[in-house]
Every structure is written in structure tokens, then in C-alpha cells.
Design a protein around this motif. Structure first.
Motif, PDB file in Angstrom:
ATOM      1  N   GLY A  64       0.746  -1.552   0.110  1.00 20.90           N
ATOM      2  CA  GLY A  64      -0.164  -0.361   0.209  1.00 20.90           C
ATOM      3  C   GLY A  64       0.487   1.784   0.176  1.00 20.90           C
ATOM      4  O   GLY A  64       0.537   2.604  -0.244  1.00 20.90           O
ATOM      5  N   THR A  85      -4.186 -11.940   5.208  1.00 19.40           N
ATOM      6  CA  THR A  85      -4.235 -11.297   3.412  1.00 19.40           C
ATOM      7  C   THR A  85      -5.413 -11.676   2.734  1.00 19.40           C
ATOM      8  O   THR A  85      -5.805 -13.048   2.961  1.00 19.40           O
ATOM      9  N   ALA A 131      -9.188 -10.637  -1.783  1.00 20.14           N
ATOM     10  CA  ALA A 131      -9.207  -9.720  -2.839  1.00 20.14           C
ATOM     11  C   ALA A 131      -7.908  -8.789  -2.554  1.00 20.14           C
ATOM     12  O   ALA A 131      -6.984  -8.182  -3.515  1.00 20.14           O
ATOM     13  N   GLU A 132      -7.080  -8.697  -1.103  1.00 14.36           N
ATOM     14  CA  GLU A 132      -5.894  -7.956  -0.752  1.00 14.36           C
ATOM     15  C   GLU A 132      -4.426  -9.280  -2.413  1.00 14.36           C
ATOM     16  O   GLU A 132      -3.901  -8.047  -2.532  1.00 14.36           O
ATOM     17  N   GLU A 176      -5.300 -11.198  -4.733  1.00 11.27           N
ATOM     18  CA  GLU A 176      -5.751  -9.953  -6.113  1.00 11.27           C
ATOM     19  C   GLU A 176      -4.648  -8.261  -6.894  1.00 11.27           C
ATOM     20  O   GLU A 176      -4.245  -8.659  -7.541  1.00 11.27           O
ATOM     21  N   ASP A 177      -5.356  -7.658  -5.733  1.00 14.13           N
ATOM     22  CA  ASP A 177      -4.730  -6.786  -5.511  1.00 14.13           C
ATOM     23  C   ASP A 177      -3.006  -6.629  -6.001  1.00 14.13           C
ATOM     24  O   ASP A 177      -1.991  -6.010  -6.797  1.00 14.13           O
ATOM     25  N   LEU A 178      -2.657  -7.830  -4.704  1.00 17.21           N
ATOM     26  CA  LEU A 178      -0.700  -7.700  -5.102  1.00 17.21           C
ATOM     27  C   LEU A 178      -0.083  -8.550  -5.634  1.00 17.21           C
ATOM     28  O   LEU A 178       0.365  -8.156  -6.223  1.00 17.21           O
ATOM     29  N   ASP A 185      -1.575  -8.012  -8.846  1.00 16.13           N
ATOM     30  CA  ASP A 185      -1.778  -7.075 -10.424  1.00 16.13           C
ATOM     31  C   ASP A 185      -1.018  -6.162  -9.997  1.00 16.13           C
ATOM     32  O   ASP A 185      -0.140  -5.770 -10.807  1.00 16.13           O
ATOM     33  N   ILE A 186      -0.389  -5.949  -8.846  1.00 11.16           N
ATOM     34  CA  ILE A 186       1.273  -4.878  -8.537  1.00 11.16           C
ATOM     35  C   ILE A 186       1.899  -5.323  -8.974  1.00 11.16           C
ATOM     36  O   ILE A 186       2.963  -4.379  -9.579  1.00 11.16           O
ATOM     37  N   GLN A 235       2.338  -5.342 -13.051  1.00 15.51           N
ATOM     38  CA  GLN A 235       2.513  -4.330 -13.424  1.00 15.51           C
ATOM     39  C   GLN A 235       4.168  -4.177 -12.703  1.00 15.51           C
ATOM     40  O   GLN A 235       4.626  -3.565 -13.646  1.00 15.51           O
TER      41      GLN A 235
END
Length: 181
Positions: free
Chosen positions: A114, A155, A158-159, A161-163, A165-166, A169
Motif C-alpha cells: 500500500g 491477507t 481481494a488483497e 488479487e491486488d498484490l 496485479d501490482i 505491473q
């Protein structure tokens, strides 16, 4: 009564270059100062004659001595980037970048992702710095995926999945950076 555990420890450097602990009224070595810092104390080193703050100089000397003895914490690439930062326009963001990296290490991985870039949105080249920051953090934790297992258990899906994606990227950014080199 003063709480010496949390107070900054004042060390005075005499003209003879000897370092004097004002709290215990005895002379100390760099190794002693290193021990105070490892135990959680903040230290300030002042030149007795001029009043100059020498803390930064001595902390760098402590780091150099540890690195020279083979107790390497800083990878060669990080050291090289630090040297380069003194001669580039990026040098103004390096202190903030390093401070945030170590703050994230202290706070654990729950806040780490974050915080990657959370408070640096207007800096040019932020994506490249984020990739470097991830590499730095990986080097500092020895690349251990479970460096903080308790945070991994907490965790949420959803977190995760966000991780993911990050990470994707950042991998793309690293690939773009390697093509630019």
C-alpha cells in the motif's frame, strides 16, 4: 527522572577524537555506538569544540566498517545507485525513498504494498523507483517470500488479487526499464 531508554544518547567527540558517553561518563568506541543503535537508542554525536553535529559522519563510518568486514547488508547495485544519486537530479528524492523503504520494513508487509508510491504521486519516474524499491526490499529480506508469515495469513482474497496485479505491473515496468538500459 529522565527516561534514558527513549532519550537521544549524546556522545561528545573530543579534540583527541575520543568519543565520550555523557550518560555514563565514559569513553566509547564505534562498536559501542553501533550496539546502542541496534538496541533501539537514538544517538547524536557532537564535536565538543565546534558544536558541529557529526552523527551522519559516524553512522556512515559504522556502516562502512560493517560492510568492509563482510557483513554486507547493502547489495552492490544499491551502493552503486546511492553513489549515482549524488550526481543526478534524483538525489532530492533518494532520502525520502530510503526513509519510506525502511519504514515499510519496520511496519511489515501488510503496509508495504500500500505504501509503494502512496505518498509520492507527483515524482517523475515514480514507476522506476517503485521497481527499485521492490528490488531493494527483496534484497533486504533475502528474497524470502514468507518473511512475515503472520501478515500472509491475514491477507484477504481481494488483497491477494491486488498484490498479484501490482506484481504484474512491476514486472512489466522492470521489463521496460531493462529495454531502456
Amino acid at each position: 527522572m529522565v527516561d534514558t531508554k527513549n532519550a537521544t544518547l549524546l556522545i561528545k567527540r573530543y579534540a583527541s577524537r575520543r568519543l565520550y558517553n555523557t550518560e555514563t561518563s565514559d569513553y566509547v568506541t564505534l562498536e559501542d555506538i553501533s550496539g546502542f543503535i541496534r538496541s533501539g537508542r537514538d544517538v547524536q554525536i557532537i564535536d565538543l569544540k565546534s558544536g558541529d553535529d557529526l552523527t551522519r559522519q559516524y553512522l556512515l563510518q559504522i556502516i562502512a566498517e560493517h560492510e568492509g568486514r563482510g557483513e554486507s547488508v547493502l547489495p552492490l547495485g544499491v551502493l552503486t545507485d546511492l553513489v549515482r544519486s549524488y550526481t543526478t537530479e534524483v538525489n532530492s528524492v533518494v532520502p525520502q525513498f530510503l526513509a519510506q523503504s525502511f519504514e515499510m520494513l519496520r511496519n511489515g508487509p501488510a503496509n508495504m504494498m500500500g505504501n509503494l508510491g502512496g505518498s509520492l504521486p507527483s515524482i517523475p519516474g515514480l514507476e522506476a523507483m517503485q521497481a527499485q524499491q521492490e528490488a531493494f526490499l527483496k534484497a533486504m529480506t533475502g528474497g524470502m517470500p514468507n518473511a512475515w508469515p503472520s501478515a500472509a495469513k491475514d491477507t484477504k482474497p481481494a488483497e491477494k488479487e491486488d498484490l498479484g496485479d501490482i506484481k504484474k505491473q512491476l514486472a512489466e515496468l522492470q521489463e521496460k526499464l531493462s529495454k531502456l538500459s
